[in-house]
Design a protein around this motif. Structure first.
Motif, PDB file in Angstrom:
ATOM      1  N   PHE A   1       0.917  -1.344   0.194  1.00  0.00           N
ATOM      2  CA  PHE A   1      -0.021  -0.043  -0.154  1.00  0.00           C
ATOM      3  C   PHE A   1       1.160   1.336  -0.147  1.00  0.00           C
ATOM      4  N   VAL A   2       0.446   2.048  -0.902  1.00  0.00           N
ATOM      5  CA  VAL A   2       0.941   3.867  -0.616  1.00  0.00           C
ATOM      6  C   VAL A   2      -0.285   5.115  -0.890  1.00  0.00           C
ATOM      7  N   SER A   3       0.445   5.989  -0.098  1.00  0.00           N
ATOM      8  CA  SER A   3      -0.645   6.786   0.599  1.00  0.00           C
ATOM      9  C   SER A   3      -0.340   8.084  -1.664  1.00  0.00           C
ATOM     10  N   GLN A   4      -1.459   7.987  -2.726  1.00  0.00           N
ATOM     11  CA  GLN A   4      -0.090   9.057  -3.413  1.00  0.00           C
ATOM     12  C   GLN A   4      -2.050  10.180  -3.409  1.00  0.00           C
ATOM     13  N   GLU A   5      -1.781  11.189  -3.338  1.00  0.00           N
ATOM     14  CA  GLU A   5      -2.610  12.508  -3.223  1.00  0.00           C
ATOM     15  C   GLU A   5      -3.722  12.025  -2.242  1.00  0.00           C
ATOM     16  N   GLY A   6      -3.440  11.291  -1.606  1.00  0.00           N
ATOM     17  CA  GLY A   6      -4.428  11.480  -0.594  1.00  0.00           C
ATOM     18  C   GLY A   6      -5.144   9.919  -0.144  1.00  0.00           C
ATOM     19  N   ARG A   7      -4.868   9.795  -1.370  1.00  0.00           N
ATOM     20  CA  ARG A   7      -5.332   8.173  -1.925  1.00  0.00           C
ATOM     21  C   ARG A   7      -4.430   6.875  -2.137  1.00  0.00           C
ATOM     22  N   ILE A   8      -5.514   5.850  -0.787  1.00  0.00           N
ATOM     23  CA  ILE A   8      -4.192   4.509  -0.246  1.00  0.00           C
ATOM     24  C   ILE A   8      -4.785   3.643  -2.219  1.00  0.00           C
ATOM     25  N   THR A   9      -3.976   3.657  -2.230  1.00  0.00           N
ATOM     26  CA  THR A   9      -3.534   2.704  -3.347  1.00  0.00           C
ATOM     27  C   THR A   9      -2.119   1.093  -3.543  1.00  0.00           C
ATOM     28  N   THR A  10      -2.139   0.563  -4.478  1.00  0.00           N
ATOM     29  CA  THR A  10      -1.038  -0.278  -4.193  1.00  0.00           C
ATOM     30  C   THR A  10      -0.324  -0.234  -5.305  1.00  0.00           C
ATOM     31  N   LEU A  11       1.046  -0.452  -4.903  1.00  0.00           N
ATOM     32  CA  LEU A  11       1.791   0.012  -5.989  1.00  0.00           C
ATOM     33  C   LEU A  11       1.821  -1.302  -6.775  1.00  0.00           C
ATOM     34  N   THR A  12       1.548  -2.461  -6.706  1.00  0.00           N
ATOM     35  CA  THR A  12       1.646  -3.781  -7.668  1.00  0.00           C
ATOM     36  C   THR A  12      -0.315  -4.243  -7.497  1.00  0.00           C
ATOM     37  N   ASN A  13      -0.326  -4.612  -8.334  1.00  0.00           N
ATOM     38  CA  ASN A  13      -2.018  -5.649  -8.575  1.00  0.00           C
ATOM     39  C   ASN A  13      -1.905  -6.869  -8.742  1.00  0.00           C
ATOM     40  N   HIS A  14      -1.658  -7.720  -7.788  1.00  0.00           N
ATOM     41  CA  HIS A  14      -1.526  -9.140  -7.881  1.00  0.00           C
ATOM     42  C   HIS A  14      -3.293  -9.252  -7.176  1.00  0.00           C
ATOM     43  N   SER A  15      -3.744  -8.677  -6.598  1.00  0.00           N
ATOM     44  CA  SER A  15      -4.494  -8.765  -6.015  1.00  0.00           C
ATOM     45  C   SER A  15      -5.837  -9.238  -6.629  1.00  0.00           C
ATOM     46  N   GLY A  16      -6.043  -8.432  -7.578  1.00  0.00           N
ATOM     47  CA  GLY A  16      -6.356  -8.019  -8.810  1.00  0.00           C
ATOM     48  C   GLY A  16      -8.051  -7.277  -8.326  1.00  0.00           C
ATOM     49  N   GLY A  17      -7.571  -6.538  -7.670  1.00  0.00           N
ATOM     50  CA  GLY A  17      -8.646  -5.309  -6.831  1.00  0.00           C
ATOM     51  C   GLY A  17      -9.334  -5.944  -5.811  1.00  0.00           C
ATOM     52  N   ILE A  18      -9.194  -7.251  -5.031  1.00  0.00           N
ATOM     53  CA  ILE A  18     -10.128  -7.433  -4.422  1.00  0.00           C
ATOM     54  C   ILE A  18      -9.271  -8.382  -3.380  1.00  0.00           C
ATOM     55  N   GLN A  19      -9.320  -7.887  -2.212  1.00  0.00           N
ATOM     56  CA  GLN A  19      -8.910  -8.243  -0.939  1.00  0.00           C
ATOM     57  C   GLN A  19     -10.058  -8.756   0.502  1.00  0.00           C
ATOM     58  N   GLY A  20      -9.705  -9.577   0.953  1.00  0.00           N
ATOM     59  CA  GLY A  20     -10.396 -10.762   1.716  1.00  0.00           C
ATOM     60  C   GLY A  20     -11.982 -10.394   1.031  1.00  0.00           C
ATOM     61  N   GLY A  21     -12.244 -10.490  -0.339  1.00  0.00           N
ATOM     62  CA  GLY A  21     -13.557 -10.870  -0.547  1.00  0.00           C
ATOM     63  C   GLY A  21     -14.073  -9.433  -0.798  1.00  0.00           C
ATOM     64  N   ILE A  22     -13.038  -8.073  -0.778  1.00  0.00           N
ATOM     65  CA  ILE A  22     -13.876  -6.881  -1.218  1.00  0.00           C
ATOM     66  C   ILE A  22     -13.034  -5.606  -1.902  1.00  0.00           C
TER      67      ILE A  22
END
Lengths: 362, 362, 362, 362
Positions: D264-285
């Motif tokens: 996770f990183v914070s970019q311009e106030g929004r939390i995002t991820t550097l990579t996306n192996h999760s496919g946009g879903i973590q823990g089903g959310i």
């Protein structure tokens, strides 16, 4: 089966004389601060042994919450809870093992399942309504935070009926008496009737009335999940319930349209009705007026007198119940009616709101 | 929402004056031979324009089946069907566009959805009950093949009520008269009442009684899907329904346990009850006795006379309805009650049987 | 939400470090004799601390059944059960309170619910899979009584993959080794890989294969509840699952129809297929052949090394996890895959059978 | 069965060569302005006969909407719709009446239901996916209004696979070619492969990739209705689907945690991820990143060549299919993948929002 609700759900389990009863509440929004004392208080209202008109079985009804609450707030995860059974004199029931008691569910459970936990009525006992009260108490807290109140009371015991309509009563008196009737003179007559019935080793039925105030217009999901239809199903599912009516109810059958129609008026910018024969619901959707309905309960089938019945192999038998039973369960049904009402309302609130949440101008 | 049932399901759609109404029946077992003439006959019983006591709108109610039937038998695939709307004089309703008619769902639909198909009541019109009748007619065929009969009739119109209990009536007379009452003298009095009400440009309510015979013991899914609770929800979901009671119903409130209890006896190897205050259901499960219940309907809210109401911006207005309306919808509700009953029963039959299907000795 | 299944249902609750986890099993047919030792044995297979390749957290996983079982048999009432959490070193997690760990659900739970039980992953922890194993163990008992077997094993860890197809392996070896691989030389290579990964403070993913034998033709409910679709949803719902394929799976994409088609033949009066690229399911319905599928799991996201992440207010931070974690969760997922498979199959068995139960000639 | 979704629901019906296919969309919020041309355009993308690589059956796929739409907007009432079947050369199928074609659902439908509409595959035909496309097209309109885009494309046909990850492709090229591949040179190779396969009277499988952008963090209902689990079930329910993977998918099995973790990183106030192996879903959310997944499809089982199989009484037979069939259905599956994705997402949006709707400070 044993789950009720679409978005606010209760899954319940437990027998009268098993290890514990309990349930899982799913769908409660996260972040709700839970008032545990209110929950305990609400459960005490349902509990037996509150007065000499109810069964003397002592149930502590201590709820143990197992999940879904963190630092006093709901987390959005399911809330598991149990209430251990205690003071279970199961031996009271040993002689009922092969007996089908009249107007109990002994026969039908055996016919359906082929096996039956005969101790104290097993799954069919009203013991399970304590579980409903836990989920209902929490729903009541949420509704209360939204300005919605749910108030039930005893409006009839046997032939002693409360006169007139509900507006004339002071609901703060409901818990002042053992029968939960807001009209002290009628309450007294009800108590005397129950005492008389008990002295005759008999039991008696009654009616619970419920009033909901503060519901906004718009709750209800036609055509198969109309608000009053879900309320009706919830009420009819309470042990011993035999009938449900809302608004003018059965009396509407004898009315003319010119009498029954509720004329709309606009008062201070809010649309309201001059009368409320509709009971606050039109086309299955709340209209913002008070919702009111009545639930009829039959007399407790267990009587403290020799009773004729048959055994499970068809032999006639006379037995005398030993267990502890209410001569009239209606006063204890009052909080159960409130609980089930609150669960249905919160569920419908969430369903309705789900579709109000999209951006404008789609 | 618009789907009902767990294993035998109906999903319904359609407005009074839209292109068509229709539905999807899902879960009907495969291989059932469908009697199309029986379905059409059943729909005709609900149809308006049958006599001068019902609305003169002419609906052909021709069902077109679109899927799920092959060479006259159900295939196990969903059965889609539509009934085209015809004779829709939508212009009758143009002046209702901005009006909230009293005791209709105009206001609540607008409050809930923010938009409303105002033609003829739209989705809230009883027009949709034709769809229920299609799914109900098919369920009735299946039940009939299992020896189960479902019979509803009008037992009260206004203050004209059928005396006594249902055993004394010959159900073959039900369709002999326009009000669907099995007792010819009472039927005549009901017809006269409706004629008088109509001449006064008024409307009147009533009660439908329903009797189910031949149900085996064991149907019903406690604790939240008790058989009578599902029946109650189904009945309360019918347009204009205000109350439901089964067995002794509201009268049970005034009874003593010693009166209300149904004593079991064994007769020719079958366990039965001497009385049937339970209404054929104990603990939410059928006990093999007749199931009987009553449904109260309010008077039609549309009256052919000047009526006060308000517009959707809160202005008081007086309007005179132009549409064609029943002075009493109760006779037409009779087949709808049968249809909904059959759907609930078949659904519970399948649910119960699902668990009876495993090999012994597990 | 937290209920799964239509006729055989599990409602689950509980967090990793709360008071207890547990569930309610609803819809189990009555009269099933439950083998408690088999349930305990099954749970032990999922339990951590079984070998040095799994987390050292010690969970006793003692299931307490609270209802629905009487004299060793299911009664048809819901089975409530709990497993108390013990050995919860919650303080291990205090420093994670404001941390979003990479590839965990900390961030998404906070985004969704606004509040989070941060102790040990809370609801998102794989701790909850013990509850699935209880409901699955019971389903397995019922299926076993019907001649159905469900066998899962580890077929890949990192790049160490089991060669060839499943027919060549002796499933009795699966529990002979810590990785649950039926091929001893491959099992050894897998164990060595996990040991190497652990020594590097890293983790690794893998694949579980599952084989179902003895399913009759006919289970599955098209078009939206196809058997493989429900199996896929159940598998994908297991923690860390990233993919599901059945039969030829992703390899089917590269095949020609002439290769992939399974030709039917009749052998000894039974219709079977010469090959089984279909994986035992055609059109969403079992065809009587073996069902087989594979589930891919990602590496455990918690590594015992300094890890970069951010706090819930967006500040970058480096932390070193203190908890006890598996370097590879795949071997412990094996019984969870079996459990979820059994639940789906029993549910579909009941659904299918419900419609087979009507009398002939309807 | 034939209903999918919790709050945004589709109930579908119809066989390949019956009178019509159709469905009921329930739960669409009221007031949505529907773009009928977009719906027709979307359906045309699924329609056969678009190019010489698809079946030459001509389906007009004219949707007739029957309810739930008033003056161009949704009313909150269910939307019934039908698509009449035309150009059904049912006689092509008469000789298949007693035949079990390999890798079709002929055998399993017969085993399950005992009766089968054998014309053109009946209910098991992919003809029904047109119904999904109607409900999906409407869901796409709602999502689009919220800034969510759903884009699917063909990423593999046989052994011709699109290199690299999806960020490098220009999605505006997807509909430029008959195979719906965003990379023109690969599209050409895919078309050549299909032409070759067709000339050999064979068929070939493939993979569809789907990308969702603009989803907010928070959608998904653990633990049994995780977002990716519902997406997986929806995809696996599409005809011919054999596998589903999201994010790193099956490749995650071979990865180390140190590779697979998304920091996770914070970019311009929004939390995002550097990579996306999760496919946009973590823990089903959903976590706000792109959701991406892949669906594998097997080759069409119908080949235009003599094929061995058996009759329904077990006799071996060789037949040559006469119907019109795609040598590769993957390009036509592209809009179906988008449709099912959109339906799942809108359903989850409504579920998530329902609980966000309560007043603060409860």
């Amino acid at each position: 089966m044993n789950t009720t609700g679409t978005l606010y759900r209760l899954t319940a389990f437990g027998e009268s004389h098993g290890t514990a009863i309990g349930g899982v509440i799913d769908g409660l929004p996260a972040g709700i601060r839970l008032d545990m004392e209110q929950i305990r208080h609400f459960l005490r209202r349902r509990r037996p042994g509150q007065s000499d008109i109810t069964t003397q079985r002592h149930e502590d009804d201590n709820v143990e919450f197992l999940s879904g609450i963190f630092e006093g707030r709901s987390t959005g995860a399911p809330i598991g809870f149990i209430i251990r059974n205690s003071d279970c004199r199961s031996q009271d029931y040993n002689d009922l093992q092969h007996l089908f008691r009249p107007s109990h569910a002994d026969f039908t459970y055996t016919a359906k399942y082929g096996i039956r936990d005969y101790r104290g009525g097993g799954r069919a006992s009203a013991r399970e309504t304590a579980v409903r009260c836990v989920a209902g108490a929490i729903a009541l807290q949420v509704l209360h935070g939204m300005g919605v109140t749910v108030t039930a009371y005893t409006s009839q015991i046997g032939t002693v009926a409360l006169p007139g309509d509900y507006h004339q009563y002071d609901f703060s008196h409901i818990d002042d008496n053992a029968v939960r009737c807001p009209h002290p003179p009628t309450a007294l007559a009800m108590e005397e009737l129950i005492a008389a019935v008990r002295s005759e080793s008999d039991s008696v039925g009654g009616i619970v009335t419920c009033i909901v105030r503060g519901i906004p217009a718009g709750w209800g999901e036609p055509i198969f999940d109309k608000l009053h239809a879900d309320l009706g199903k919830a009420m009819l599912g309470i042990n011993a319930a035999k009938g449900f009516e809302y608004g003018a109810g059965f009396a509407a059958a004898a009315m003319r349209g010119s009498q029954a129609n509720d004329c709309f008026v606009s008062q201070e910018g809010r649309i309201t009705t001059l009368t409320n024969h509709s009971g606050g619901i039109q086309g299955g959707i709340s209209n913002g007026e008070d919702i009111y309905f009545r639930v009829a309960f039959k007399p407790t089938p267990t009587l403290s007198r020799p009773t004729r019945s048959i055994t499970d192999d068809g032999q006639p038998v006379t037995y005398t119940p030993h267990g502890r039973h209410d001569p009239c369960i209606v006063p204890r049904a009052v909080p159960v009616v409130e609980a089930m009402t609150a669960m249905v309302l919160l569920d419908h609130c969430l369903q309705h709101n789900s579709r109000k949440s999209l951006p404008e101008n789609l």
